[in-house]
Design an enzyme around this catalytic site. Structure first.
Site, PDB file in Angstrom:
ATOM      1  N   GLU A 143      11.027   1.598   1.512  1.00  0.00           N
ATOM      2  CA  GLU A 143       9.900   2.408   1.981  1.00  0.00           C
ATOM      3  C   GLU A 143       8.962   2.678   0.817  1.00  0.00           C
ATOM      4  OE1 GLU A 143      11.612   5.413   5.410  1.00  0.00           O
ATOM      5  OE2 GLU A 143      11.742   6.041   3.327  1.00  0.00           O
TER       6      GLU A 143
ATOM      7  N   TYR B 147       2.255   5.255   5.129  1.00  0.00           N
ATOM      8  CA  TYR B 147       3.682   4.872   5.116  1.00  0.00           C
ATOM      9  C   TYR B 147       3.798   3.378   5.361  1.00  0.00           C
ATOM     10  CZ  TYR B 147       8.552   4.389   6.578  1.00  0.00           C
ATOM     11  OH  TYR B 147       9.863   3.983   6.675  1.00  0.00           O
TER      12      TYR B 147
END
Lengths: 381, 289
Positions: A189, A101
């Site tokens: 993201e 991530y």
């Protein structure tokens, strides 16, 4: 403004960030062509501005172009989170060694951008924060200096990477930061960023939200992507054009007020007395009669509305103007449902006089008004 | 004493020749605020309601004793205006403008912090001290009676609603402060509580919050540990759906953060009585004081 994954990846590629080979398709035939171009097994991914598309069946893996065409046809017919799927992204299916991530957003408390990374990607950052918060690495960006290369490497090191992977992963943070800066991004993201079995890092997904207040600086980009920045129905578009804040809800009482906080509190008061709001409509400061009329017109366009509650706390908004607007709507026959009015503050007397002469009742407190409108809706129903 | 604005505050209006700037300059003068100068590049030498206009703050400071600024400049240029005020050491700087890009807000707030300057807002109604008859803001002055309760809020008209309720109940205000409806604002809720804590004239606090972020939760923790006087709260947006911006850029429930329930719980845990509706604030204050 939320970008579709393929739009975000176009920006990623323009900034030389590695992404899986592929392209967008709007028909099953196009999907087949894209899959042939990739020349390997592909992922067929629904392009919707909603999370959890995987769980909704919006991502499928195809071994052949024929299969890609078939899956694209299925996915293009889907609705995810009540949104139609208008395109799919066809990309090389990656062999995964690790899901990572990386993201950048605004930390409201520090009033700084914050860089976030985790070696345990794949799940949402909220889920990750619950399951293994120790695996989330965070770093604030100095507003004067911006994110530095050494800081990006520190992120990668703190996430557990070593050797040449430190710089490889670090460059994703730096590139993301440059994009945040160039496009006034409020949230981005890459989840997952994939480390493949043959040791490449690739941005497999992309989320990118541009600050709505900055869109005037990005007109070239908005024209290039050939779509409206925000999907809106007619009522929402009219509200935006008139610079009113408008949100549709699933109740039946339209709340028309001045000021966001007061409008929220009015919705809450309606609920406290057993009703449910259909409409949050903030007229903004200093609304004149025309604006009030327009607000009523927009509220009445929503078929769920069974009653209207006008709640005005006059500061720079004048009650006489509000009264004139209501009167004019009434004369034009725009209001076909019960109407409850509460208005106090600037030019209260004048406003009340206008209503009194027209035989339109009004109340003095927001609580009385909320309970009255709930009562009237119950009678109608 | 009160906080942030008192009888010694001398205000410059940035954007004084615009509609909003002109209108509210008159309203501030009428209330009693010492508005001593205004800016509008290219219009030096003009006057607005008898207030001299200058091309820049630098020029205004050469002619006038100016201590604080209020900004009515459109969003694309508001950040620049704030940086000009910071460079000229004005304090506080009240940014009324709504829709300022967050990138600009971050830069402005950082520069102010480096110099120890207080930014109020953006997207705020401003600040008012009734006893000194001073306001740097757009709020209707007559709604606020003088007294000893500090009032802070993220919204405008809801603040007037609660202030009017307090006034009707015979409760006055030391200073009322709009923190601003944006996600990133200069003066934070905790910092405002600290200011009120230092103020001898403030004997109780009203904290008006709304959905989005966790400023209220943080303030509640601070209040529990550091603030001994009565505090009453109100949170707007109990019925707001997640993922929707409710008028204010900052009023949005993202995922599971920013809900009214979480804020009310944090406030209750800190011993803060939370009103169910705005009119309950005055009653709870009377009970607590």
């Amino acid at each position: 403004m939320k970008l579709f994954e393929y739009e975000a990846k176009d920006i990623f590629r323009a900034f030389k960030m590695p992404t899986p080979p592929g392209g967008v398709a709007r028909t099953p035939e196009e999907a087949r062509t894209r899959a042939i171009e990739v020349g390997k097994p592909v992922a067929v991914k629904a392009q919707v501005l909603a999370g959890k598309r995987g769980k909704a069946g919006g991502v499928k893996f195809a071994d052949t172009p024929e299969q890609a065409e078939k899956y694209a046809k299925e996915i293009l017919a889907m609705r995810i989170n009540d949104l139609p799927v208008e395109a799919v992204l066809i990309e090389e299916k990656l062999s995964i060694q690790q899901e990572i991530y990386v993201g950048i957003t605004v930390d409201r408390n520090e009033r700084k951008y914050i860089v976030i990374g985790s070696a345990a990607g794949g799940m949402s950052i909220e889920e990750l924060a619950e399951e293994s918060p120790e695996k989330i690495i965070k770093m604030h960006v100095d507003p004067d200096l911006g994110l530095q290369a050494y800081e990006a490497r520190e992120m990668a090191i703190a996430m557990g990477f070593r050797g040449k992977q430190i710089s490889q992963l670090g460059s994703f943070f730096l590139t993301l930061w440059n994009i945040v800066n160039a496009y006034d991004v409020e949230l981005t993201e890459i989840n997952p960023l994939i480390l493949t079995t043959d040791g490449r890092f690739l941005a497999a997904d992309a989320r990118l939200n541009i600050d709505d207040n900055s869109l005037y600086r990005h007109q070239d980009f908005i024209q290039k992507i050939k779509r409206e920045p925000v999907e809106q129905n007619d009522r929402e578009r009219m509200a935006t054009e008139n610079d009113m804040a408008y949100v549709e809800l699933d109740g039946n009482i339209a709340c028309i007020c001045n000021g966001a906080g007061l409008t929220m509190a009015t919705l809450d008061a309606v609920s406290l007395y057993g009703g449910k709001a259909s409409t949050f409509l903030d007229l903004g400061g200093g609304a004149d009669a025309k604006r009030v009329e327009k607000g009523i017109e927009i509220a009445m366009m929503y078929p769920k509305v069974k009653a209207i509650l006008v709640n005005i706390m006059g500061g720079i908004t004048r009650c006489d103007e509000v009264a004139k607007g209501i009167l004019s709507s009434r004369i034009d026959g725009d209001i076909t449902v019960p109407l409850v009015i509460r208005m106090v503050g600037t030019n209260e007397e004048e406003g009340q006089e206008i209503l009194r002469e027209a035989g339109i009742p009004f109340l003095k407190t927001m609580e009385e008004a909320a309970s009255k409108v709930v009562e009237l809706v119950k009678e109608v129903a | 004493m009160a906080i942030l604005v008192d009888k010694d505050t001398r205000v410059i209006v940035q954007g004084i020749t615009g509609g909003q700037g002109t209108f509210h300059s008159a309203a501030m003068l009428k209330y009693g605020t010492k508005v001593v100068a205004g800016t509008s590049p290219g219009k030096s030498g003009e006057e607005v309601h008898g207030i001299p206009v200058y091309d820049s703050i630098r020029e205004a400071k050469e002619a006038q004793d100016v201590t604080a600024s209020i900004i009515f400049i459109p969003a694309p240029y508001a950040g620049d205006a704030a940086l000009e005020a910071i460079a000229n050491d004005l304090d506080p700087i009240v940014i009324i403008t709504e829709h300022v890009p967050v990138k600009d807000e971050i830069r402005v707030i950082h520069e102010a912090k480096m110099k120890g300057i207080t930014i109020i807002g953006p997207n705020t109604p401003g600040v008012i001290t009734p006893r000194a008859k001073q306001k740097i803001g757009i709020m209707p002055g007559h709604v606020f009676a003088e007294g000893d309760v500090g009032l802070m809020s993220r919204s405008g008209t809801l603040t007037y609603e609660i202030a009017a309720g307090m006034t009707n109940a015979g409760i006055g205000i030391s200073t009322a402060l709009g923190l601003g409806g944006d996600p990133c604002v200069g003066l934070t809720t905790i910092e405002a509580v600290k200011m009120f804590k230092e103020d001898e004239d403030t004997k109780a606090l009203v904290l008006v919050g709304e959905i989005g972020g966790d400023a209220e939760e943080r303030a509640a923790v601070y209040i529990k540990e550091n603030y001994d006087l009565p505090v009453v709260g109100f949170i707007a947006g109990r019925t707001a759906p997640p993922g929707k911006r409710m008028g204010h850029a900052g009023a949005i429930i993202s995922g599971s953060t920013g809900t009214a329930a979480a804020k009310i719980k944090a406030m209750n845990d800190a011993g803060i009585a939370v009103a169910e509706k705005p009119s309950d604030v005055a009653r709870l204050l009377k009970e607590a004081m």
